[in-house]
Write a protein that holds these residues in place. Structure first.
Motif, PDB file in Angstrom:
ATOM      1  N   GLN A 191      -1.039 -12.567  -1.766  1.00  0.00           N
ATOM      2  CA  GLN A 191      -0.815 -13.735  -0.851  1.00  0.00           C
ATOM      3  C   GLN A 191      -1.580 -13.068   0.231  1.00  0.00           C
ATOM      4  O   GLN A 191      -1.398 -13.945   1.347  1.00  0.00           O
ATOM      5  CB  GLN A 191       0.984 -13.609  -0.499  1.00  0.00           C
ATOM      6  CG  GLN A 191       1.251 -14.253  -1.825  1.00  0.00           C
ATOM      7  CD  GLN A 191       1.146 -15.298  -2.231  1.00  0.00           C
ATOM      8  OE1 GLN A 191       0.725 -16.744  -2.206  1.00  0.00           O
ATOM      9  NE2 GLN A 191       0.612 -15.088  -3.867  1.00  0.00           N
ATOM     10  N   GLY A 192      -2.562 -12.254   0.396  1.00  0.00           N
ATOM     11  CA  GLY A 192      -2.977 -11.912   1.960  1.00  0.00           C
ATOM     12  C   GLY A 192      -1.864 -11.055   2.615  1.00  0.00           C
ATOM     13  O   GLY A 192      -2.549 -11.543   3.971  1.00  0.00           O
ATOM     14  N   VAL A 193      -1.323 -10.317   2.138  1.00  0.00           N
ATOM     15  CA  VAL A 193      -0.305  -9.765   3.825  1.00  0.00           C
ATOM     16  C   VAL A 193      -0.457  -8.670   3.546  1.00  0.00           C
ATOM     17  O   VAL A 193      -1.264  -7.580   2.708  1.00  0.00           O
ATOM     18  CB  VAL A 193       1.135  -9.808   3.491  1.00  0.00           C
ATOM     19  CG1 VAL A 193       1.841  -8.806   4.554  1.00  0.00           C
ATOM     20  CG2 VAL A 193       2.003 -10.858   2.774  1.00  0.00           C
ATOM     21  N   ARG A 194      -1.796  -8.220   4.908  1.00  0.00           N
ATOM     22  CA  ARG A 194      -2.183  -6.905   5.264  1.00  0.00           C
ATOM     23  C   ARG A 194      -1.294  -5.953   6.052  1.00  0.00           C
ATOM     24  O   ARG A 194      -1.568  -4.722   5.350  1.00  0.00           O
ATOM     25  CB  ARG A 194      -3.546  -7.168   5.505  1.00  0.00           C
ATOM     26  CG  ARG A 194      -4.155  -8.439   5.036  1.00  0.00           C
ATOM     27  CD  ARG A 194      -5.151  -9.043   6.415  1.00  0.00           C
ATOM     28  NE  ARG A 194      -5.923  -7.558   6.323  1.00  0.00           N
ATOM     29  CZ  ARG A 194      -7.434  -7.884   7.586  1.00  0.00           C
ATOM     30  NH1 ARG A 194      -7.266  -8.868   7.875  1.00  0.00           N
ATOM     31  NH2 ARG A 194      -7.973  -6.641   7.707  1.00  0.00           N
ATOM     32  N   ASN A 195      -0.077  -5.886   6.373  1.00  0.00           N
ATOM     33  CA  ASN A 195       1.282  -5.217   6.838  1.00  0.00           C
ATOM     34  C   ASN A 195       2.112  -5.362   6.749  1.00  0.00           C
ATOM     35  O   ASN A 195       2.704  -6.250   7.627  1.00  0.00           O
ATOM     36  CB  ASN A 195       0.657  -4.842   9.272  1.00  0.00           C
ATOM     37  CG  ASN A 195      -1.212  -4.755   8.544  1.00  0.00           C
ATOM     38  OD1 ASN A 195      -1.006  -3.752   8.710  1.00  0.00           O
ATOM     39  ND2 ASN A 195      -1.215  -5.803   9.312  1.00  0.00           N
ATOM     40  N   ALA A 196       3.140  -4.508   5.909  1.00  0.00           N
ATOM     41  CA  ALA A 196       4.060  -4.660   5.625  1.00  0.00           C
ATOM     42  C   ALA A 196       4.934  -3.709   4.882  1.00  0.00           C
ATOM     43  O   ALA A 196       4.326  -2.534   4.755  1.00  0.00           O
ATOM     44  CB  ALA A 196       4.767  -5.954   4.310  1.00  0.00           C
ATOM     45  N   ILE A 197       6.180  -3.418   4.907  1.00  0.00           N
ATOM     46  CA  ILE A 197       7.365  -2.391   4.276  1.00  0.00           C
ATOM     47  C   ILE A 197       7.846  -3.216   2.895  1.00  0.00           C
ATOM     48  O   ILE A 197       8.807  -4.219   4.079  1.00  0.00           O
ATOM     49  CB  ILE A 197       7.827  -1.867   5.715  1.00  0.00           C
ATOM     50  CG1 ILE A 197       8.931   0.283   5.093  1.00  0.00           C
ATOM     51  CG2 ILE A 197       8.798  -2.363   6.359  1.00  0.00           C
ATOM     52  CD1 ILE A 197       8.856   0.522   5.739  1.00  0.00           C
ATOM     53  N   ILE A 198       8.523  -2.617   3.145  1.00  0.00           N
ATOM     54  CA  ILE A 198       9.666  -2.868   1.577  1.00  0.00           C
ATOM     55  C   ILE A 198      10.782  -1.490   1.667  1.00  0.00           C
ATOM     56  O   ILE A 198      10.483  -0.372   0.847  1.00  0.00           O
ATOM     57  CB  ILE A 198       9.175  -3.047  -0.217  1.00  0.00           C
ATOM     58  CG1 ILE A 198       8.334  -4.856   0.223  1.00  0.00           C
ATOM     59  CG2 ILE A 198      10.286  -4.282  -0.569  1.00  0.00           C
ATOM     60  CD1 ILE A 198       9.000  -5.491   0.792  1.00  0.00           C
ATOM     61  N   ASN A 199      11.611  -2.201   2.031  1.00  0.00           N
ATOM     62  CA  ASN A 199      12.702  -0.605   1.995  1.00  0.00           C
ATOM     63  C   ASN A 199      13.837  -1.149   1.592  1.00  0.00           C
ATOM     64  O   ASN A 199      15.050  -1.632   1.394  1.00  0.00           O
ATOM     65  CB  ASN A 199      13.348  -0.006   3.533  1.00  0.00           C
ATOM     66  CG  ASN A 199      14.351   1.062   3.988  1.00  0.00           C
ATOM     67  OD1 ASN A 199      14.133   0.936   2.814  1.00  0.00           O
ATOM     68  ND2 ASN A 199      14.083   1.347   4.778  1.00  0.00           N
ATOM     69  N   ALA A 200      14.078  -1.196  -0.217  1.00  0.00           N
ATOM     70  CA  ALA A 200      15.187  -1.201  -0.903  1.00  0.00           C
ATOM     71  C   ALA A 200      16.529   0.020  -0.510  1.00  0.00           C
ATOM     72  O   ALA A 200      16.122   1.449  -1.481  1.00  0.00           O
ATOM     73  CB  ALA A 200      14.530  -0.731  -2.059  1.00  0.00           C
ATOM     74  N   VAL A 206       4.840   0.921   1.406  1.00  0.00           N
ATOM     75  CA  VAL A 206       4.100   0.348   2.837  1.00  0.00           C
ATOM     76  C   VAL A 206       2.940  -0.528   2.715  1.00  0.00           C
ATOM     77  O   VAL A 206       1.736  -0.108   1.534  1.00  0.00           O
ATOM     78  CB  VAL A 206       4.367   0.874   3.766  1.00  0.00           C
ATOM     79  CG1 VAL A 206       5.377   2.121   4.506  1.00  0.00           C
ATOM     80  CG2 VAL A 206       2.892   1.985   3.862  1.00  0.00           C
ATOM     81  N   ILE A 207       2.270  -1.566   2.861  1.00  0.00           N
ATOM     82  CA  ILE A 207       0.461  -1.980   2.954  1.00  0.00           C
ATOM     83  C   ILE A 207       0.337  -1.818   4.891  1.00  0.00           C
ATOM     84  O   ILE A 207       1.200  -1.837   5.889  1.00  0.00           O
ATOM     85  CB  ILE A 207       1.275  -3.182   2.771  1.00  0.00           C
ATOM     86  CG1 ILE A 207       1.730  -3.465   0.729  1.00  0.00           C
ATOM     87  CG2 ILE A 207      -0.295  -3.923   3.106  1.00  0.00           C
ATOM     88  CD1 ILE A 207       1.664  -5.009   0.769  1.00  0.00           C
ATOM     89  N   GLY A 208      -0.576  -1.543   5.111  1.00  0.00           N
ATOM     90  CA  GLY A 208      -1.448  -1.880   5.890  1.00  0.00           C
ATOM     91  C   GLY A 208      -0.729  -0.455   6.989  1.00  0.00           C
ATOM     92  O   GLY A 208       0.032   0.657   6.321  1.00  0.00           O
TER      93      GLY A 208
END
Length: 345
Positions: A191-200, A206-208
């Motif tokens: 979807q073009g997301v360039r900076n993210a974190i998924i913490n489960a 992480v992204i970016g």
């Protein structure tokens, strides 16, 4: 004239500053896979962020239901059919998971073994709440161990599969979270997301970056609740996963019994308190952390070499902190006087 010019420059700077908005950050927490999944998206329009979160919630709920080992669903049906020993058509929502599990069991020398679902159930961890004891009888454990359930007992032919061992019961609790995180990250990138974190639940990918710096990650202390043992910087694509004996456990007659079962003994692995690994692939990191935890201080190097792991930290039952040279360069120990033991895999 100089006074007017000075005033004009000041006003211009103020206007420019007011037009520069702080980076948009959108946060959402979901309850799925028996844990809190915290999602942080940076520099994403709020409307788009809500759309992405809605899709992630839908996808995670689907994966949770499809892969759940003991509640009704595709994995539960698969387990029932595996017990018959006959051929059956594999459900497309679980077949890729099973194939991945077979490969990861092989490269971890079966220390990651999703085929021991019956053993996990025997210990009482096939329920939402942790059991209270007592532990199962040794005879019952020995009977299951004698049947040697392994992922290699499963035969796959195209879309068909069967088990040569009726003792096989699948439970992907040590890999499913990682695989789900991989799929969420893939979706966000698409979807073009360039900076993210998924913490489960402390396991993350992480992204970016977080603005002009990497994502800063804390690793939980395995024995001091609420404290952080170490911190590290996570870069684009990094997955940081930890297996520990502090998430699901019970105390019975002064002894701790946790959910990470050693497939070799049938009992909770008792030589480690936590194992942390950094990899690009979250599913592999999830399984690797479990295998390293089970291997313990005397066997983790074998697993690390076979899986080509560079970044490993293990805390043993005596509180010793063991790590690879590469991990030592990336990690900062916090609030501890212990010096790490640095060992090549």
């Amino acid at each position: 004239m100089p006074h007017r010019l000075h005033l004009f420059l000041v006003l211009s700077l103020l206007l420019t500053s007011s037009c520069q908005q702080a980076p948009r950050e959108y946060k959402q927490t979901l309850l799925v896979f028996g844990t809190l999944v915290k999602i942080t998206l940076r520099e994403v329009d709020p409307a788009l962020a809500q759309k992405y979160i809605a899709q992630i919630r839908k996808d995670l709920n689907f994966m949770h239901k499809a892969w759940h080992p003991w509640k009704p669903g595709p994995m539960g049906r698969t387990n029932a059919l595996l017990a018959t020993g006959g051929w059956f058509s594999a459900n497309p929502s679980v077949l890729p998971v099973i194939k991945r599990g077979i490969e990861l069991a092989r490269i971890t020398n079966n220390l990651f073994n999703p085929a021991i679902g019956k053993l996990i159930g025997l210990w009482g961890f096939h329920q939402d709440d942790a059991p209270k004891g007592p532990p199962p009888a040794k005879k019952a454990i020995d009977q299951l161990l004698a049947r040697h359930p392994r992922m290699s007992d499963i035969e796959i032919d195209g879309l068909r599969m069967r088990s040569h061992n009726p003792a096989v019961q699948l439970d992907f609790g040590a890999m499913a979270k990682g695989l789900a995180v991989d799929r969420v990250i893939h979706y966000l990138r698409s979807q073009g997301v360039r900076n993210a974190i998924i913490n489960a639940g402390g396991d993350l990918k992480v992204i970016g970056s977080h603005g002009d710096r990497p994502w800063r990650i804390g690793i939980r202390h395995p024995r001091e609740k609420g404290k952080v043992l170490a911190a590290l910087d996570a870069y684009d694509g990094d997955s940081v996963f930890t297996s520990g004996d502090y998430e699901r456990y019970y105390i019975y007659k002064g002894r701790r019994y946790h959910h990470i079962i050693d497939p070799r003994t049938g009992y909770p692995a008792n030589q480690s308190t936590s194992a942390t690994v950094i990899l690009k692939d979250a599913a592999t990191a999830d399984a690797a952390a479990t295998a390293l935890f089970v291997a313990g201080p005397s066997g983790w190097q074998v697993i690390a070499r076979k899986m080509h792991l560079r970044y490993v930290m293990l805390v043993d039952k005596n509180g010793r902190i063991i790590m690879t040279p590469a991990m030592a360069k990336r990690i900062t120990l916090i609030d501890t006087d212990r010096k790490p033991i640095i060992i090549q895999p």
